[in-house]
Design a protein around this motif. Structure first.
Motif, mmCIF file in Angstrom:
data_model
loop_
_atom_site.group_PDB
_atom_site.id
_atom_site.type_symbol
_atom_site.label_atom_id
_atom_site.label_comp_id
_atom_site.label_asym_id
_atom_site.label_seq_id
_atom_site.Cartn_x
_atom_site.Cartn_y
_atom_site.Cartn_z
ATOM 1 N N LEU A 173 0.833 -1.202 0.000
ATOM 2 C CA LEU A 173 0.000 0.000 0.000
ATOM 3 C C LEU A 173 0.869 1.254 0.000
ATOM 4 O O LEU A 173 0.568 2.226 -0.709
ATOM 5 N N ASN A 174 1.943 1.229 0.745
ATOM 6 C CA ASN A 174 2.853 2.362 0.777
ATOM 7 C C ASN A 174 3.510 2.582 -0.569
ATOM 8 O O ASN A 174 3.666 3.728 -1.032
ATOM 9 N N GLU A 179 -8.975 -0.277 -3.304
ATOM 10 C CA GLU A 179 -9.331 1.138 -3.291
ATOM 11 C C GLU A 179 -8.184 2.013 -3.779
ATOM 12 O O GLU A 179 -8.417 3.134 -4.238
ATOM 13 N N ARG A 180 -6.954 1.500 -3.692
ATOM 14 C CA ARG A 180 -5.782 2.281 -4.101
ATOM 15 C C ARG A 180 -5.467 2.138 -5.585
ATOM 16 O O ARG A 180 -4.715 2.938 -6.135
ATOM 17 N N CYS A 181 -5.983 1.080 -6.226
ATOM 18 C CA CYS A 181 -5.636 0.800 -7.624
ATOM 19 C C CYS A 181 -6.802 1.138 -8.555
ATOM 20 O O CYS A 181 -7.966 1.124 -8.157
ATOM 21 N N THR A 183 -2.385 1.308 -12.389
ATOM 22 C CA THR A 183 -2.249 0.318 -11.326
ATOM 23 C C THR A 183 -3.402 -0.682 -11.338
ATOM 24 O O THR A 183 -4.568 -0.325 -11.500
ATOM 25 N N ALA A 228 2.550 9.260 -10.945
ATOM 26 C CA ALA A 228 1.113 9.386 -11.221
ATOM 27 C C ALA A 228 0.724 8.772 -12.564
ATOM 28 O O ALA A 228 -0.418 8.351 -12.752
ATOM 29 N N LEU A 243 2.303 1.919 -3.471
ATOM 30 C CA LEU A 243 1.324 2.509 -4.383
ATOM 31 C C LEU A 243 1.242 4.022 -4.204
ATOM 32 O O LEU A 243 1.040 4.762 -5.172
ATOM 33 N N ASP A 244 1.443 4.480 -2.988
ATOM 34 C CA ASP A 244 1.422 5.923 -2.729
ATOM 35 C C ASP A 244 2.662 6.617 -3.274
ATOM 36 O O ASP A 244 2.652 7.836 -3.484
ATOM 37 N N ARG A 245 3.725 5.857 -3.514
ATOM 38 C CA ARG A 245 4.991 6.439 -3.969
ATOM 39 C C ARG A 245 5.206 6.333 -5.473
ATOM 40 O O ARG A 245 6.221 6.790 -5.992
#
Length: 323
Positions: free
Chosen positions: A99-100, A124-126, A111, A107, A102-104
């Motif tokens: 998850l971390n 929810e992150r992808c 994903t 843009a 994906l935040d890095r």
């Protein structure tokens, strides 16, 4: 984690694999989510997900694709810009490192989450999701989800190379048959294999480079469940990094067959009286050979062979819990 639950999860491998084979025969789940302009692929994961990703990426590079597999915890993630597909794998959907990562990411990367848990944080992150369809693992150990991760990443290889999934579906179905055979005959082979491999100074696994994840996952199963010392190694590299222990320890080694470097390994194990078990083929110097239907096909081996170590681990874990 639950030892009886883990054993129950293993028992269900054939039926769940058969359903995956039927899905892959009908369609490739990546076809609807992978953008048309993908030039490069990054596979992210931790633990079992990373093991599977490493072999999947190597296979795809061998087909001429630009693919890398990275630990999600790394601070050196590729910055490849537009045209990059990132597949983030987490069976639980909650691996904090993934998850971390994906935040890095830049843009511009597209994903996709590869997960066994619908509605989890990673979904929810992808932008898109591919389901592992391994069903809940009540033992808390990634066993079926590891196997399904491999199969789904092979399906991604099919999609990116323009190949249909018919052959892959057949391999998954054959792996279900091979797994069913190992489960049905467990009482014939597992006690002796356990006695041979569970030594006082730990257990070692070796696999060819194109199936290196099998050795890594097999060792993890002994560490994660019964908390036994175990190490995975690549068969050719074994002569450079693991051979030394054959001189000073009661060395126990399981070799997943299929490497051109097995004879070189056998020179050392035979000379030093090491205990060797061959799995899925006739391994030079092995004192015991375990075979199963379909083990002459490399993809079937990839999707089946770790079950041997998992069953050894499950029984050892249950025995430990009963004390």
């Amino acid at each position: 984690m639950k030892p009886d639950g883990f054993a129950a999860d293993l028992r269900r491998k054939p039926e769940v694999l058969e359903r995956l084979a039927a899905t892959l025969a009908a369609r490739n789940p990546w076809a609807q989510v992978v953008p048309k302009n993908v030039d490069r692929v990054v596979l992210l994961g931790m633990g079992s997900s990373a093991y599977a990703g490493g072999v999947a990426a190597a296979r795809m590079r061998a087909k001429g694709l630009t693919v890398t597999s990275e630990l999600a915890s790394s601070t050196l993630l590729p910055d490849w810009g537009a045209g990059t597909l990132v597949v983030a794998t987490s069976a639980s959907g909650g691996s904090v490192e993934t998850l971390n990562a994906l935040d890095r990411l830049p843009a511009a990367a597209h994903t996709i989450a590869l997960t066994n848990t619908a509605g989890s944080a990673i979904t929810e992150r992808c932008r898109d999701v591919v389901e592992l369809a391994a069903e809940p693992e009540v033992g808390g150990v990634a066993c079926r989800s590891y196997q399904h991760t491999l199969a789904l990443l092979l399906a991604l290889e099919c999609h990116l190379t323009g190949t249909d999934t018919a052959a892959l579906a057949a391999s998954v179905a054959a792996a279900a048959d091979g797994s069913a055979h190992l489960l049905a005959t467990e009482s014939d082979w597992r006690p002796e294999v356990s006695d041979l491999l569970l030594g006082p100074t730990g257990t070692h696994f070796a696999a060819p480079a194109h199936r290196y994840c099998s050795a890594q996952q097999a060792a993890l199963m002994l560490r994660e469940g019964p908390r036994l010392a175990a190490v995975g190694c690549e068969t050719g590299d074994w002569s450079h990094v693991d051979v030394y222990l054959t001189k000073t320890t009661d060395y126990r080694l399981a070799v997943f067959a299929g490497s051109a470097w097995e004879a070189q390994l056998a020179e050392w194990t035979a000379a030093r009286g090491s205990t060797v078990v061959g799995i899925g083929g006739d391994v030079p110097g092995a004192g015991y050979h375990l075979r199963y239907p379909g083990d002459t096909d490399d993809d079937v081996r990839l999707l089946t062979e770790v079950l041997v170590a998992e069953l050894v681990a499950a029984t050892a874990w249950q025995d430990y819990a009963a004390r």
